[in-house]
Design an enzyme around this catalytic site. Structure first.
Site, PDB file in Angstrom:
ATOM      1  N   ILE A  11       0.836  -1.218   0.000  1.00  0.00           N
ATOM      2  CA  ILE A  11       0.000   0.000   0.000  1.00  0.00           C
ATOM      3  C   ILE A  11       0.862   1.257   0.000  1.00  0.00           C
ATOM      4  O   ILE A  11       0.417   2.296  -0.515  1.00  0.00           O
ATOM      5  CB  ILE A  11      -0.972  -0.024   1.203  1.00  0.00           C
ATOM      6  CG1 ILE A  11      -2.124   0.976   0.974  1.00  0.00           C
ATOM      7  CG2 ILE A  11      -0.247   0.253   2.534  1.00  0.00           C
ATOM      8  CD1 ILE A  11      -3.285   0.819   1.916  1.00  0.00           C
ATOM      9  N   VAL A  33       1.415  -2.453   8.369  1.00  0.00           N
ATOM     10  CA  VAL A  33       1.116  -1.297   7.506  1.00  0.00           C
ATOM     11  C   VAL A  33       1.590  -0.005   8.170  1.00  0.00           C
ATOM     12  O   VAL A  33       2.199   0.856   7.534  1.00  0.00           O
ATOM     13  CB  VAL A  33      -0.419  -1.209   7.276  1.00  0.00           C
ATOM     14  CG1 VAL A  33      -0.791   0.060   6.531  1.00  0.00           C
ATOM     15  CG2 VAL A  33      -0.904  -2.421   6.510  1.00  0.00           C
ATOM     16  N   ASP A  34       1.352   0.088   9.469  1.00  0.00           N
ATOM     17  CA  ASP A  34       1.710   1.300  10.237  1.00  0.00           C
ATOM     18  C   ASP A  34       3.199   1.580  10.096  1.00  0.00           C
ATOM     19  O   ASP A  34       3.627   2.687   9.739  1.00  0.00           O
ATOM     20  CB  ASP A  34       1.341   1.039  11.700  1.00  0.00           C
ATOM     21  CG  ASP A  34       1.164   2.314  12.513  1.00  0.00           C
ATOM     22  OD1 ASP A  34       0.884   2.196  13.716  1.00  0.00           O
ATOM     23  OD2 ASP A  34       1.296   3.413  11.948  1.00  0.00           O
ATOM     24  N   SER A 122      -7.070  -4.837  10.563  1.00  0.00           N
ATOM     25  CA  SER A 122      -7.201  -5.801  11.683  1.00  0.00           C
ATOM     26  C   SER A 122      -6.798  -7.227  11.356  1.00  0.00           C
ATOM     27  O   SER A 122      -6.898  -8.096  12.235  1.00  0.00           O
ATOM     28  CB  SER A 122      -8.643  -5.824  12.239  1.00  0.00           C
ATOM     29  OG  SER A 122      -8.865  -4.694  13.060  1.00  0.00           O
ATOM     30  N   THR A 123      -6.360  -7.517  10.147  1.00  0.00           N
ATOM     31  CA  THR A 123      -6.086  -8.931   9.780  1.00  0.00           C
ATOM     32  C   THR A 123      -4.644  -9.347  10.014  1.00  0.00           C
ATOM     33  O   THR A 123      -4.252 -10.461   9.667  1.00  0.00           O
ATOM     34  CB  THR A 123      -6.425  -9.163   8.287  1.00  0.00           C
ATOM     35  OG1 THR A 123      -5.568  -8.321   7.497  1.00  0.00           O
ATOM     36  CG2 THR A 123      -7.877  -8.852   7.992  1.00  0.00           C
ATOM     37  N   VAL A 125      -1.583  -8.093  12.983  1.00  0.00           N
ATOM     38  CA  VAL A 125      -1.329  -8.137  14.440  1.00  0.00           C
ATOM     39  C   VAL A 125      -2.632  -8.303  15.218  1.00  0.00           C
ATOM     40  O   VAL A 125      -2.700  -8.970  16.235  1.00  0.00           O
ATOM     41  CB  VAL A 125      -0.594  -6.840  14.874  1.00  0.00           C
ATOM     42  CG1 VAL A 125      -0.567  -6.654  16.385  1.00  0.00           C
ATOM     43  CG2 VAL A 125       0.816  -6.833  14.320  1.00  0.00           C
ATOM     44  N   TYR A 126      -3.708  -7.705  14.703  1.00  0.00           N
ATOM     45  CA  TYR A 126      -4.987  -7.751  15.439  1.00  0.00           C
ATOM     46  C   TYR A 126      -5.795  -9.008  15.150  1.00  0.00           C
ATOM     47  O   TYR A 126      -6.909  -9.178  15.624  1.00  0.00           O
ATOM     48  CB  TYR A 126      -5.797  -6.485  15.161  1.00  0.00           C
ATOM     49  CG  TYR A 126      -5.264  -5.233  15.858  1.00  0.00           C
ATOM     50  CD1 TYR A 126      -4.142  -5.306  16.696  1.00  0.00           C
ATOM     51  CD2 TYR A 126      -5.853  -3.997  15.677  1.00  0.00           C
ATOM     52  CE1 TYR A 126      -3.641  -4.184  17.324  1.00  0.00           C
ATOM     53  CE2 TYR A 126      -5.357  -2.850  16.307  1.00  0.00           C
ATOM     54  CZ  TYR A 126      -4.260  -2.966  17.142  1.00  0.00           C
ATOM     55  OH  TYR A 126      -3.753  -1.850  17.774  1.00  0.00           O
TER      56      TYR A 126
HETATM   57  N1  APR Z   1       0.795  -3.016   2.249  1.00  0.00           N
HETATM   58  C1  APR Z   1      -0.436  -3.611   2.298  1.00  0.00           C
HETATM   59  N2  APR Z   1      -0.809  -4.461   3.271  1.00  0.00           N
HETATM   60  C2  APR Z   1       0.100  -4.729   4.239  1.00  0.00           C
HETATM   61  C3  APR Z   1       1.392  -4.145   4.275  1.00  0.00           C
HETATM   62  C4  APR Z   1       1.717  -3.249   3.223  1.00  0.00           C
HETATM   63  N3  APR Z   1       2.919  -2.649   3.162  1.00  0.00           N
HETATM   64  N4  APR Z   1       2.048  -4.613   5.388  1.00  0.00           N
HETATM   65  C5  APR Z   1       1.198  -5.464   6.007  1.00  0.00           C
HETATM   66  N5  APR Z   1       0.031  -5.554   5.322  1.00  0.00           N
HETATM   67  C6  APR Z   1      -1.157  -6.351   5.626  1.00  0.00           C
HETATM   68  C7  APR Z   1      -0.977  -7.504   6.576  1.00  0.00           C
HETATM   69  O1  APR Z   1      -0.548  -8.647   5.870  1.00  0.00           O
HETATM   70  C8  APR Z   1      -2.396  -7.672   7.108  1.00  0.00           C
HETATM   71  O2  APR Z   1      -3.164  -8.476   6.228  1.00  0.00           O
HETATM   72  O3  APR Z   1      -2.064  -5.483   6.284  1.00  0.00           O
HETATM   73  C9  APR Z   1      -2.969  -6.252   7.071  1.00  0.00           C
HETATM   74  C10 APR Z   1      -3.102  -5.583   8.441  1.00  0.00           C
HETATM   75  O4  APR Z   1      -2.017  -5.982   9.241  1.00  0.00           O
HETATM   76  P1  APR Z   1      -1.346  -4.994  10.348  1.00  0.00           P
HETATM   77  O5  APR Z   1      -0.536  -3.985   9.651  1.00  0.00           O
HETATM   78  O6  APR Z   1      -0.709  -5.882  11.358  1.00  0.00           O
HETATM   79  O7  APR Z   1      -2.574  -4.204  10.993  1.00  0.00           O
HETATM   80  P2  APR Z   1      -3.636  -4.671  12.092  1.00  0.00           P
HETATM   81  O8  APR Z   1      -3.873  -6.147  12.070  1.00  0.00           O
HETATM   82  O9  APR Z   1      -4.792  -3.756  11.909  1.00  0.00           O
HETATM   83  O10 APR Z   1      -2.893  -4.357  13.478  1.00  0.00           O
HETATM   84  C11 APR Z   1      -2.658  -3.016  13.816  1.00  0.00           C
HETATM   85  O11 APR Z   1      -0.371  -3.465  14.227  1.00  0.00           O
HETATM   86  O12 APR Z   1       1.375  -2.461  13.207  1.00  0.00           O
HETATM   87  C12 APR Z   1       0.619  -2.448  14.338  1.00  0.00           C
HETATM   88  O13 APR Z   1       0.657  -0.163  15.035  1.00  0.00           O
HETATM   89  C13 APR Z   1      -0.160  -1.162  14.476  1.00  0.00           C
HETATM   90  O14 APR Z   1      -0.843  -1.677  16.698  1.00  0.00           O
HETATM   91  C14 APR Z   1      -1.276  -1.610  15.357  1.00  0.00           C
HETATM   92  C15 APR Z   1      -1.570  -3.006  14.848  1.00  0.00           C
END
Ligand code: APR
Length: 169
Positions: A11, A33-34, A122-123, A125-126
């Site tokens: 992304i 992603v963050d 959310s898919t 870490v969450y």
């Molecule tokens: N581009 C697109 N999708 C991505 C990318 C990227 N660069 N990196 C990871 N993903 C996907 C992951 O594979 C997953 O399917 O994004 C989805 C969401 O994963 P996370 O980033 O772990 O977000 P989330 O599950 O919502 O957890 C949020 O994780 O990074 C920490 O600070 C954030 O505490 C928050 C938590």
């Protein structure tokens, strides 16, 4: 007229008016992603997040809410940060996850964004199961009136892509 698109990729390499971040309530960065958005977007994003924490979001961004910052070095005008719910098991309430998409689109409309790129919120870490999260995401944006012309889901792997493709004809 709003079109839905699926993209397999990173992304942070998308060009869109708004790129949505799967943030946490601190708004001060993380992994997934963050981490990628802050890494590629650069310090301007964190500076803007810190300013939000020092002003209207002193207690952090609540789950299901969304707020915009500039996009730094990303090929976008804004990053819309939203905090997804942590999966608590099969009885997890889907509404806070749906709210992430609703709130992000509301912010996008307030900004006049015409294209928005969402990750699968959310898919990671969450831990929200991908199939269910994909259904919630697509059903939510499909039924929401918005001025946004293109809604793009940017999926990081084939599994995620297939899960979303099942809901987008
Ligand atoms: N581009 C697109 N999708 C991505 C990318 C990227 N660069 N990196 C990871 N993903 C996907 C992951 O594979 C997953 O399917 O994004 C989805 C969401 O994963 P996370 O980033 O772990 O977000 P989330 O599950 O919502 O957890 C949020 O994780 O990074 C920490 O600070 C954030 O505490 C928050 C938590």
């Amino acid at each position: 007229m709003t079109t839905l698109h699926l993209v397999l990729g990173d992304i942070t390499r998308q060009r869109a008016d708004a790129i949505v971040n799967a943030a946490n309530s601190s708004l001060l960065g993380g992994g997934g992603v963050d981490g990628a958005i802050h890494r590629r977007g650069g310090p301007a994003i964190l500076e803007a997040c810190r300013a939000l924490r020092a002003s209207s979001y002193g207690g952090g961004l609540p789950t299901g809410h969304a707020v915009a910052t500039p996009a730094g070095r990303l090929d976008a005008l804004w990053v819309i940060h939203t905090v997804g719910p942590v999966w608590q098991g099969p009885d997890s309430d889907p509404d806070p996850l749906a709210s992430c998409y609703r709130a992000s689109l509301r912010v996008a409309d307030d900004l006049g964004a015409r294209t928005i790129a969402f990750p699968a919120i959310s898919t990671g870490v969450y831990r929200w199961p991908m199939a269910d999260a994909a259904r919630i995401a697509v059903e939510t944006v499909r039924t929401l009136p918005t001025e946004v012309e293109e809604i793009r889901f940017v999926l990081f792997d084939e599994t995620a892509y297939e899960a979303f493709a099942r809901h987008v004809d």
